[in-house]
Design a protein around this motif. Structure first.
Motif, PDB file in Angstrom:
ATOM      1  N   GLU A 118      11.630  27.056  39.407  1.00 28.03           N
ATOM      2  CA  GLU A 118      11.247  28.463  39.314  1.00 28.03           C
ATOM      3  C   GLU A 118      11.725  29.065  38.001  1.00 28.03           C
ATOM      4  N   ARG A 119      12.920  28.673  37.588  1.00 29.17           N
ATOM      5  CA  ARG A 119      13.420  29.174  36.310  1.00 29.17           C
ATOM      6  C   ARG A 119      12.655  28.563  35.138  1.00 29.17           C
TER       7      ARG A 119
ATOM      8  N   HIS B 211       9.314  30.396  34.911  1.00 24.20           N
ATOM      9  CA  HIS B 211       9.364  31.832  35.238  1.00 24.20           C
ATOM     10  C   HIS B 211       8.333  32.605  34.414  1.00 24.20           C
TER      11      HIS B 211
ATOM     12  N   ARG C 142      13.521  31.799  31.172  1.00 21.29           N
ATOM     13  CA  ARG C 142      13.407  30.344  31.239  1.00 21.29           C
ATOM     14  C   ARG C 142      14.547  29.678  30.479  1.00 21.29           C
TER      15      ARG C 142
END
Length: 397
Positions: free
Chosen positions: A342-343, A346, A352
């Motif tokens: 998810e990061r 992002h 990120r």
């Protein structure tokens, strides 16, 4: 000239000193230029900044994964072959050898027919049986795209199989650019260039007999994550030289069998540098990319790409490759993997990962969680990236 006492000023390092050659003795990179005129990236604050300092060895996850024996034979994708390019169509009669099957008046040439000079029949529906530059015997097509095709060929001089990447004359400059980039690269996880032929033009690359990165039956999650760490090592190598791959995706990461004295091992290699660009010399927006694995086209990365462009692509790649392992978030490391991806992908660029080493630090941490559970039950003690060991009078025994 830098001295050995100068401290590395890279945010993701900051622990090494600059040696006599001007490189950091911890991260092996040049320090950032002082007093640059370019705009500063937005400051990272709070939890979004991730680890404050990357460990000297962010690739430690590789040491936690047991070497995996590669299968006896990997399935090489069977790509439908396109007809032989017109510039390689010649009469099969060795006495004649005149050009045949060529187009004229805007119409494409005939794929099959008879030589107008000697009457010998020809059929160029399937590549094979013709030679390029009197050296490379073409066997079959490996793939094709808008810019050209890639052939599997046998190099008579080296007595080995190679890949001939044939590009259309309209993008000949792209071939020269890719050649100039690849000839300077030496990394175990990056495809190697073996030569260049002006006829075509053709890039001559090493042949890696494998398959695009994907989960195979029986694969453990940590094995796939270790491949991600290896790709991050390759990207860190590229980014330290001011280069961006710009097309990181499963199809451009070949999983192959590497023979060595310890046994055949499961390895990966980054290929297809047709979209590579320099962060300093190339200007303008990114032109060649794969939409499914690149940041959204409205993302600032498209106008002024940074290493984040490649890291986003790897995040999407791992999301695809590990998809079948993410259904049970209660499994060891799976929830952390979700948060990591998810990061990496992002919607907000500043949230990120800022570097391949920062991404690898967190990915290695996920590997650590996965292997700590049965059946491996592997535990490892790592020094903190933020705190050193306490002095003897202060520690609690």
């Amino acid at each position: 000239m830098t001295t050995s006492r100068q401290r590395c000023n890279r945010p993701d390092c900051g622990r090494g000193t600059i040696d006599e050659q001007g490189f950091c003795d911890r991260c092996d990179r040049l320090p950032l230029p002082q007093g640059g005129t370019g705009p500063e990236p937005p400051a990272r604050t709070g939890a979004s900044a991730g680890v404050a300092q990357v460990r000297p060895d962010p690739w430690y996850g590789l040491g936690l994964v047991d070497p995996v024996q590669a299968p006896e034979a990997l399935q090489v994708p069977d790509v439908p072959s396109e007809p032989v390019a017109e510039q390689h169509r010649f009469c099969p009669n060795p006495v004649c050898g005149q050009p045949v099957g060529r187009g004229h008046d805007g119409e494409p040439g005939r794929i099959s027919g008879f030589c107008p000079q000697c009457g010998t029949g020809f059929d160029f529906a399937q590549p094979g049986g013709f030679t390029i530059a009197d050296r490379y015997e073409v066997r079959r097509t490996l793939g094709s795209g808008a810019y050209g095709a890639a052939y599997l060929a046998h190099d008579r001089n080296l007595a080995t199989d190679v890949v001939l990447k044939a590009l259309h004359k309209s993008v000949a400059k792209t071939a020269l650019h890719e050649r100039d980039i690849l000839v300077e690269l030496r990394h175990d996880s990056i495809v190697r260039i073996l030569g260049y032929e002006e006829e075509g033009p053709h890039l001559v690359l090493e042949y890696v007999p494998g398959e695009p990165l994907a989960a195979r039956p029986g694969d453990r999650l940590e094995t796939l994550l270790a491949h991600g760490v290896r790709v991050l090592q390759a990207l860190d190598y590229l980014h330290a030289r001011g280069l961006l791959h710009c097309d990181v995706k499963p199809l451009n990461i070949i999983r192959f069998r590497e023979e060595n004295p310890a046994g055949a091992l499961d390895r990966v290699r980054l290929i297809d540098f047709g979209a590579v660009r320099s962060q300093t010399k190339d200007t303008g927006p990114v032109v060649a990319f794969t939409r499914a694995y690149a940041p959204p086209e409205s993302d600032p990365e498209h106008l002024r790409p940074t290493p984040g462009f490649d890291l986003y692509g790897l995040g999407m790649t791992l999301r695809e490759v590990c998809r079948s392992y993410g259904t049970d978030r209660s499994a060891p490391g799976v929830d952390s993997l979700h948060l990591l991806l998810e990061r990496a992908t992002h919607p907000e660029p500043w949230r990120r990962f800022g570097s391949a080493r920062q991404f690898a630090e967190q990915l290695s941490g996920v590997v650590r969680q996965v292997v700590a559970a049965p059946p491996t039950c592997r535990q490892v003690t790592r020094l903190s990236a933020l705190f050193g060991p306490a002095p003897e009078p202060l520690h609690g025994g």
